[in-house]
Design an enzyme around this catalytic site. Structure first.
Site, PDB file in Angstrom:
ATOM      1  N   LYS A  33       0.810  -1.272  -0.003  1.00 12.72           N
ATOM      2  CA  LYS A  33      -0.151   0.220   0.049  1.00 12.72           C
ATOM      3  C   LYS A  33       0.857   1.184   0.051  1.00 12.72           C
ATOM      4  CE  LYS A  33      -3.120   0.590   3.487  1.00 12.72           C
ATOM      5  NZ  LYS A  33      -2.895   1.668   4.032  1.00 12.72           N
ATOM      6  N   SER A  34       1.975   1.379   0.801  1.00 18.73           N
ATOM      7  CA  SER A  34       2.824   2.549   0.831  1.00 18.73           C
ATOM      8  C   SER A  34       3.376   2.883  -0.309  1.00 18.73           C
ATOM      9  CB  SER A  34       3.736   2.337   2.074  1.00 18.73           C
ATOM     10  OG  SER A  34       3.092   2.333   3.278  1.00 18.73           O
ATOM     11  N   ARG A  38       2.933   5.955  -3.161  1.00 18.55           N
ATOM     12  CA  ARG A  38       3.932   6.670  -3.508  1.00 18.55           C
ATOM     13  C   ARG A  38       4.284   6.654  -5.192  1.00 18.55           C
ATOM     14  NH1 ARG A  38       4.012   5.659   1.492  1.00 18.55           N
ATOM     15  NH2 ARG A  38       5.065   6.846   3.070  1.00 18.55           N
ATOM     16  N   ARG A 137      -8.983  11.657  12.645  1.00 18.88           N
ATOM     17  CA  ARG A 137      -7.398  11.543  13.144  1.00 18.88           C
ATOM     18  C   ARG A 137      -6.762  12.722  12.843  1.00 18.88           C
ATOM     19  NH1 ARG A 137      -5.415   6.724   9.356  1.00 18.88           N
ATOM     20  NH2 ARG A 137      -3.554   6.865  10.864  1.00 18.88           N
ATOM     21  N   GLN A 184       4.494   9.101   7.371  1.00 20.91           N
ATOM     22  CA  GLN A 184       3.699  10.212   6.584  1.00 20.91           C
ATOM     23  C   GLN A 184       3.904  11.628   7.070  1.00 20.91           C
ATOM     24  OE1 GLN A 184      -0.442   8.863   8.325  1.00 20.91           O
ATOM     25  NE2 GLN A 184      -0.356   6.982   7.050  1.00 20.91           N
ATOM     26  N   ASP A 336       2.220  -1.053  11.695  1.00 16.43           N
ATOM     27  CA  ASP A 336       0.750  -1.594  11.397  1.00 16.43           C
ATOM     28  C   ASP A 336       0.336  -3.168  11.679  1.00 16.43           C
ATOM     29  OD1 ASP A 336       0.003   0.812  10.227  1.00 16.43           O
ATOM     30  OD2 ASP A 336       0.707   0.094   8.400  1.00 16.43           O
TER      31      ASP A 336
HETATM   32  C1  S3P Z   1       2.385   4.735   6.264  1.00 13.34           C
HETATM   33  C2  S3P Z   1       2.928   5.091   7.285  1.00 13.34           C
HETATM   34  C3  S3P Z   1       2.379   4.643   8.686  1.00 13.34           C
HETATM   35  C4  S3P Z   1       1.503   3.450   8.427  1.00 13.34           C
HETATM   36  C5  S3P Z   1       0.540   3.516   7.367  1.00 13.34           C
HETATM   37  C6  S3P Z   1       1.462   3.670   6.109  1.00 13.34           C
HETATM   38  C7  S3P Z   1       2.926   5.436   4.998  1.00 13.34           C
HETATM   39  O1  S3P Z   1       1.885   5.570   9.372  1.00 13.34           O
HETATM   40  O2  S3P Z   1       1.027   3.197   9.771  1.00 13.34           O
HETATM   41  O3  S3P Z   1      -0.282   2.623   7.522  1.00 13.34           O
HETATM   42  O4  S3P Z   1       2.807   4.816   3.906  1.00 13.34           O
HETATM   43  O5  S3P Z   1       3.808   6.282   4.900  1.00 13.34           O
HETATM   44  P1  S3P Z   1       2.225   6.716  10.335  1.00 13.34           P
HETATM   45  O6  S3P Z   1       3.100   7.722   9.301  1.00 13.34           O
HETATM   46  O7  S3P Z   1       1.338   7.552  10.860  1.00 13.34           O
HETATM   47  O8  S3P Z   1       3.397   6.016  11.509  1.00 13.34           O
END
Ligand code: S3P
Length: 457
Positions: A33-34, A38, A137, A184, A336
């Site tokens: 997903k990350s 990106r 959030r 993030q 996560d």
């Molecule tokens: C993510 C960063 C994490 C993670 C999220 C995905 C990202 O969050 O929990 O599921 O893709 O940068 P945080 O930056 O709040 O730790």
């Protein structure tokens, strides 16, 4: 009246049927997903055409694609023979246009925060919202430092969405120490920093996932990271206003999704599963180390590099797990995975103590509270504190409960996995959020031998 988290879509309760025979097979979980977020966003901010394969087609990433189209990028999904390709034509750093309508980021904190950073560096106005979970959030962690760079934000109370953004006409570089290890936050600031002249420097207490840094470097940006000299923490330095070149990306499978079949295999008798093409970035792979320390029979093979990210296959077999102490320093590398780790802990001998996990309270749900509540209702001994969870394992999980998931995909999948070994069913109140990150969850688990049922209404 519904709960504040009630889903606009119809809730879809579901339970797992106790797995009487083992889980067996060979699967490739969906794209990371990350990296998927990106690959779309950074290519949209680059110059040129790119093609992304292996993209996660979960709701979070689709919401990112829709928002990028509203901002002027061309993003097209093509089916080419048996494979799916996503084609992107970027608009360049600072090239986003003013969106005509509100950007709806759905359930995705990553999409909301990263885009807030990207928009902050463009001279235009945008409004952003999301679902009930995302609207609860905290956004101040990105809006405050982005304000220092020259952008303006108007949010609801406590820095929550919906919010309006007026990007900086002349963004300034930033030197910022973040109180949280958050990819993030780091990525949002780096994306705004792309538009600023000079060097943007970010220090975080512990290194968080570095997919943004790896991808920006491949696109031609000057970016360096390492231990912060004279400070406790990890620093990243980016030289602003690069010419970003679009790059093709082959997205590896998501270790955060692989975590569910991985733990299911460990706790289900007579099981043996191979998880293929999994992203093994060290800033993401803390769960593998933790489960191995618990006695998990997990082997990583066939490791190689795919587009600047380490990838490999993971072989997992049923194991007798024992409880351990998971140190705070490991939290960022498996942030996560704590919900599914708590399930492994419930099936282990002895106690598992998860420390330094306060960030879990501001994820898609308050994950410490929801895991504690769900485990207790299934008959597992559990205690929580501000930033800890202590789970006492048992070879007998009672089940016979309905667990609240509060629009949180990972809570939903975690309790479905616990239901594979509980004496009586564990029903989750809503399985629909699973499609934000792992739309094929039920089908892939079924291919391994897990069965699910819908409760009679
Ligand atoms: C993510 C960063 C994490 C993670 C999220 C995905 C990202 O969050 O929990 O599921 O893709 O940068 P945080 O930056 O709040 O730790």
């Amino acid at each position: 009246m519904g709960s504040p988290f009630s889903n606009a879509k119809l809730a879809a309760p579901l339970f797992a049927i106790q797995a009487k025979t083992g889980l067996k097979g060979n699967i490739r979980p969906p794209g990371d997903k990350s990296i998927s977020h990106r690959s779309l966003l950074l290519n949209a901010m680059a110059v040129g055409h790119s093609c992304v394969t292996g993209l996660l087609e979960g709701e979070d990433v689709i919401d990112m694609a829709k928002a990028l189209r509203q901002l002027g990028a061309t993003i097209e999904r093509r089916e080419v023979e048996a494979s799916i390709e996503w084609h992107i034509d970027g608009v360049g750093v600072q090239g986003f246009q003013e969106p005509e309508n509100i950007l709806n980021m759905g359930n995705s904190g990553t999409a909301a925060r990263l885009l807030a950073g990207a928009i902050a560096g463009c001279r235009n106005f945008a409004v952003m919202t999301g679902d009930a979970s995302l609207r609860s959030r905290p956004m101040a962690r990105v809006t405050e430092p982005l304000t220092m760079m020259g952008a303006q934000f108007w949010t609801r109370s406590n820095g929550r969405l919906p919010m309006a953004i007026r990007g900086a006409a002349n963004p300034m570089p930033l030197d910022f120490t973040s109180p949280v290890a958050s990819a993030q936050v780091k990525s949002a600031l780096l994306l705004a920093g792309l538009a600023a002249p000079g060097e943007t420097r970010i220090v975080e207490p512990v290194m968080s996932r570095d997919h943004t840094e790896r991808m920006l470097s491949r696109m031609g940006a000057t970016i360096q990271s390492g231990l912060a000299i004279g400070e406790n923490g990890w620093e990243v330095r980016l030289v602003g206003q690069p010419e970003l070149c679009a790059i093709d990306v082959d997205v590896p499978a998501d270790i955060s999704s692989a975590a569910f079949p991985m733990v299911a295999t460990l706790i289900t008798p007579d099981s043996e599963v191979r998880l293929n093409h999994i992203g093994l970035n060290p800033a993401r792979a803390g769960l593998v180390t933790t489960l191995q320390e618990m006695g998990g029979d997990i082997e990583v093979v066939n490791t190689h590099d795919v587009g600047g990210e380490p990838v490999g296959d993971i072989l997992v077999r049923t194991s007798t797990l024992k409880g351990i102490d998971v140190p705070p320093a490991r939290a960022a590398s498996m942030i996560d995975e704590y919900p599914i780790l708590a399930i492994a802990a419930a099936a282990a001998e002895g106690q598992t103590r998860m420390r330094g996990i306060g960030e879990l309270r501001v994820k898609e749900s308050d994950r410490i509270a929801l895991m504690a509540e769900g485990l207790a209702s299934a008959g597992v001994k559990v205690t929580e504190s501000d930033d800890e969870l202590l789970v006492t394992g048992s070879s007998h999980i009672q089940g016979d409960c309905t667990v609240s998931t509060a629009l949180d995909h990972r809570i939903a999948m975690s309790f479905l996995i616990l239901g594979l070994i509980s004496k009586h069913p564990i029903t989750i109140d809503d399985s629909s959020p699973i499609s934000t990150s792992f739309p094929s969850f039920q089908a892939l688990m079924a291919s391994l031998g897990a069965e699910f049922g819908k409760p009679k209404q």
